[in-house]
Design a protein around this motif. Structure first.
Motif, PDB file in Angstrom:
ATOM      1  N   SER A  40       3.134  10.152  -7.337  1.00 54.02           N
ATOM      2  CA  SER A  40       1.699   9.964  -7.564  1.00 54.02           C
ATOM      3  C   SER A  40       0.944  10.206  -6.268  1.00 54.02           C
ATOM      4  CB  SER A  40       1.428   8.545  -8.062  1.00 54.02           C
ATOM      5  OG  SER A  40       1.763   7.600  -7.054  1.00 54.02           O
ATOM      6  N   SER A  56      -1.133   8.235  -4.810  1.00 57.82           N
ATOM      7  CA  SER A  56      -1.098   7.046  -3.962  1.00 57.82           C
ATOM      8  C   SER A  56       0.227   6.949  -3.210  1.00 57.82           C
ATOM      9  CB  SER A  56      -1.335   5.789  -4.800  1.00 57.82           C
ATOM     10  OG  SER A  56      -0.376   5.688  -5.835  1.00 57.82           O
ATOM     11  N   GLN A  57       1.342   7.306  -3.858  1.00 59.69           N
ATOM     12  CA  GLN A  57       2.643   7.298  -3.183  1.00 59.69           C
ATOM     13  C   GLN A  57       2.670   8.332  -2.055  1.00 59.69           C
ATOM     14  OE1 GLN A  57       4.967   8.010  -6.766  1.00 59.69           O
ATOM     15  NE2 GLN A  57       5.864   5.969  -6.679  1.00 59.69           N
ATOM     16  N   SER A  91       0.135   9.463  -0.438  1.00 59.96           N
ATOM     17  CA  SER A  91      -0.779   9.033   0.617  1.00 59.96           C
ATOM     18  C   SER A  91      -0.099   8.058   1.563  1.00 59.96           C
ATOM     19  CB  SER A  91      -2.028   8.395  -0.011  1.00 59.96           C
ATOM     20  OG  SER A  91      -2.947   8.024   0.979  1.00 59.96           O
ATOM     21  N   ARG A 142      -6.067   9.226  -4.803  1.00 57.86           N
ATOM     22  CA  ARG A 142      -5.764   8.047  -5.600  1.00 57.86           C
ATOM     23  C   ARG A 142      -5.421   8.556  -6.987  1.00 57.86           C
ATOM     24  NH1 ARG A 142     -11.823   5.851  -6.808  1.00 57.86           N
ATOM     25  NH2 ARG A 142     -12.629   7.832  -7.562  1.00 57.86           N
ATOM     26  N   ASP A 143      -4.705   7.781  -7.734  1.00 57.49           N
ATOM     27  CA  ASP A 143      -4.287   8.219  -9.057  1.00 57.49           C
ATOM     28  C   ASP A 143      -5.466   8.124 -10.025  1.00 57.49           C
ATOM     29  OD1 ASP A 143      -1.681   8.612  -8.161  1.00 57.49           O
ATOM     30  OD2 ASP A 143      -1.254   6.479  -8.357  1.00 57.49           O
ATOM     31  N   GLY A 201     -13.998   4.916  -4.386  1.00 59.53           N
ATOM     32  CA  GLY A 201     -12.992   4.312  -3.519  1.00 59.53           C
ATOM     33  C   GLY A 201     -13.594   3.896  -2.192  1.00 59.53           C
TER      34      GLY A 201
END
Length: 649
Positions: A228, A230-231, A233, A275-276, A522
């Motif tokens: 994803s 986020s992962q 990032s 972000r997802d 965000g």
């Protein structure tokens, strides 16, 4: 062979320099030796003697026939067309198949030729020996080739982050390439640590610092296509502490579509700040598009083009692309037609050249195409450019919105969605002030009870749009610097173009009339921090006392109309919606009479060419507008140069 560093007189160099036909000849000769040798091994293994003459002598015709038939069988199976260094499961299967055929031939030939004595186990022993000799010789050559690549070819040592299927494929591709040599995997899975995958060791992320120093690692390649945003990032944040160039494999959607795993690319800002996204509400998306005639103004721009793409795949009746730039219109029309063809979609797409300021053309287009939904993305958005061309900003952003919105009312358009900006909130520039004025115009129309549902959607910077800071920074880093940032404390909101467009469509479908929607952007990003992360992820260091040869960051000062921090709300009165990423703001509107007076005065100021007066009118109409610089409109500046007494504030 690019980068092959063995001396020219070296036998390694001579072998690598052999032509394809020469290498085929060597493999044929090797098989001519291997097959009789395998038959001798079959007899020797069965009889436990080095030379069982009484058995071999009657079988001498088999020793002549077998290699000839073997070559024909192997040629038929394509074994000599296979490139040995790329030999995989298919080649192994061909060897096994060929050996089995030859074993059967051996048994039949022995019967036909009445070879006596001939033990029945000899064909089986022959098959096992031939598999070792024929297949083994090829694997020896393959191993030798890879050894040469590792020790004699100049390639950058790299680590692959991710020891899964994509990582293994990437490692195999890189070994046979001419640029990178994988020396190991990095993986978060503790169960893989201290093990080997495809012959390469797997390390913990905590060992990165030591590996980079000991093995001279120059690149870390991210092989996590299914991770994803986020992962990714989080991983990129950890890698930004090291002076290595980080590249990534394509996302899984592109790999499934046929993109090669080793099509490495630079880290995008989506990966850094991503972000997802929340999955789109299909009902909300289709409400304004499905079986509707949809017009996108400014269809050739970053947001307009993405909205056009998303409209295409959501079953509209027709798409009208309205754009004043011929090349931009051609580009998006061509792209949509290709996309429709690849998806098997049959939809009418009409590219229409025109300006939102052309009242008659807008009226005709809306009536002739019976438009149901309008996404109004046409605008001048670059802050300094509009600051230097005040009246064009007012005309295109505000008056243009008024013209197309009033035309929408006359044509009974169902929905009208304005693409607005965070710069409309307490603006410090003309661009933001004109976008807020455009919002006020739509709010006024909504209050007057028209059947058209007007709404506007605000968001911040979109990643990858024209003028984006990321490609600028990447080019500056590639050139050795310096990176130019306007101010050490400047921050911005960022969102991907596809996410922004999807949320715009969904917000427009939720509108009841006059709604001001605000997208959840965000956390704001400090541009200086972003610049430093990009420097590190491109394998460089920030210039300081310890790294005098690093990439420097220079501050050029805020440009006309630019402010340090962006906001999305004018007041604090905001309510949530059914969508977690969409909020709705309650904000003041202008009385109809006041709004008409503002527009009339702006038109009069344009006639007289009074940019100072025009900006003052915007200040009076737009709450919170406080210009951050003197008037820098080019014509006003030229006029002031001729009349030194003329003030520019």
């Amino acid at each position: 062979m690019n980068g092959f560093s063995a001396p020219v007189k070296s036998p390694h160099y001579r072998i690598m320099a052999l032509g394809r036909n020469s290498k085929k000849t060597i493999m044929v000769l090797a098989d001519l030796i291997a097959l009789p040798l395998a038959l001798w091994s079959g007899f020797a293994l069965r009889l436990a003697e080095w030379w069982p003459a009484e058995f071999i002598q009657p079988a001498w015709p088999l020793f002549i026939m077998l290699p000839i038939v073997g070559l024909l069988v192997f040629m038929r199976l394509g074994l000599y067309r296979a490139v040995v260094r790329f030999m995989g499961a298919q080649a192994i299967f061909s060897v096994i198949k060929g050996v089995v055929i030859l074993a059967a031939f051996l048994w039949v030939a022995a019967i036909v030729l009445n070879v006596q004595p001939f033990p029945r186990s000899v064909p089986v022993n022959f098959a096992l020996a031939a598999l070792v000799y024929v297949g083994g010789s090829r694997f020896l050559v393959r191993s030798y080739y890879h050894w040469l690549l590792r020790y004699y070819v100049e390639k950058d040592p790299v680590l692959i982050y991710g020891a899964g299927g994509s990582g293994v494929q990437l490692a195999a591709a890189l070994v046979n390439g001419a640029e990178y040599m994988p020396v190991g995997f990095i993986d978060d899975d503790q169960g893989l640590h201290r093990s080997t995958v495809n012959g390469l060791p797997v390390y913990s992320p905590e060992q990165l610092s030591v590996l980079i120093g000991d093995q001279g690692i120059t690149h870390v390649l991210l092989a996590l296509p299914s991770a994803s945003l986020s992962q990714k990032s989080v991983i990129l944040e950890s890698l930004s502490a090291f002076p290595v160039y980080v590249k990534t494999v394509p996302p899984m959607s592109e790999i499934v579509s046929g993109e090669s795993v080793d099509s490495l690319r630079d880290v995008e800002l989506e990966d850094l700040l991503g972000r997802d996204p929340v999955p789109a509400d299909v009902e909300l998306v289709s409400r304004s598009i499905s079986n509707k005639a949809v017009l996108i103004s400014g269809a050739g721009g970053s947001i307009g083009a993405e909205i056009s793409r998303q409209v295409l795949v959501n079953d509209p009746k027709s798409i009208i692309l309205y754009e004043m730039c011929e090349f931009a219109l051609y580009s998006i029309e061509h792209e949509l037609r290709e996309l429709a063809g690849s998806l098997g979609i049959s939809i009418d797409v009409y590219p229409v050249l025109g300006s939102v300021l052309d009242i008659e053309r807008i009226d005709r287009v809306l009536r002739k195409f019976k438009i149901d939904t309008i996404y109004h993305a046409a605008a001048y958005k670059h802050v300094p450019m509009v600051e230097h061309n005040i009246f064009e900003g007012i005309r295109n952003n505000a008056i243009g919105t008024k013209i197309i919105a009033e035309a929408a009312v006359k044509a009974s358009v169902e929905r009208f969605v304005l693409i607005s900006t965070d710069k409309a909130v307490r603006p410090t520039n003309v661009m933001g002030a004109t976008k807020r004025l455009a919002e006020l115009i739509l709010q006024d129309l909504a209050q007057r009870g028209h059947s058209t549902v007007f709404s506007m959607v605000r968001f911040g910077n979109v990643l990858g749009s024209s003028g984006s800071v990321v490609p600028l920074f990447r080019n500056q880093i590639g050139a050795g610097g310096p990176i130019t940032v306007t101010h050490p404390e400047i921050t911005r909101f960022f969102m991907t173009i596809p996410e922004a467009a999807t949320l715009v469509i969904q917000a427009g479908s939720m509108a009841k009339g006059g709604d001001v929607f605000v997208l959840d952007m965000g956390e704001p990003v400090k541009i200086t921090s972003l610049a430093k992360r990009m420097i590190h992820l491109m394998g460089r260091q920030v210039k300081d006392k310890e790294n005098p040869n690093g990439v420097s960051i220079e501050y050029s000062g805020l440009r006309p109309g630019e402010k340090l921090y962006e906001e999305l709300l004018i007041g604090d009165d905001v309510i949530g919606t059914d969508h977690s990423k969409i909020m709705m703001a309650r904000e003041e509107v202008l009385k109809h009479e006041i709004l008409l007076d503002v527009i009339l005065k702006l038109e009069e100021a344009e006639v007289s060419g009074d940019a100072v007066a025009a900006r003052a009118i915007l200040e009076s109409a737009v709450r919170g507008y406080k210009p951050s610089s003197p008037v820098v409109d080019w014509l006003a500046v030229r006029a002031a140069d001729e009349d030194i007494s003329a003030p520019l504030h």
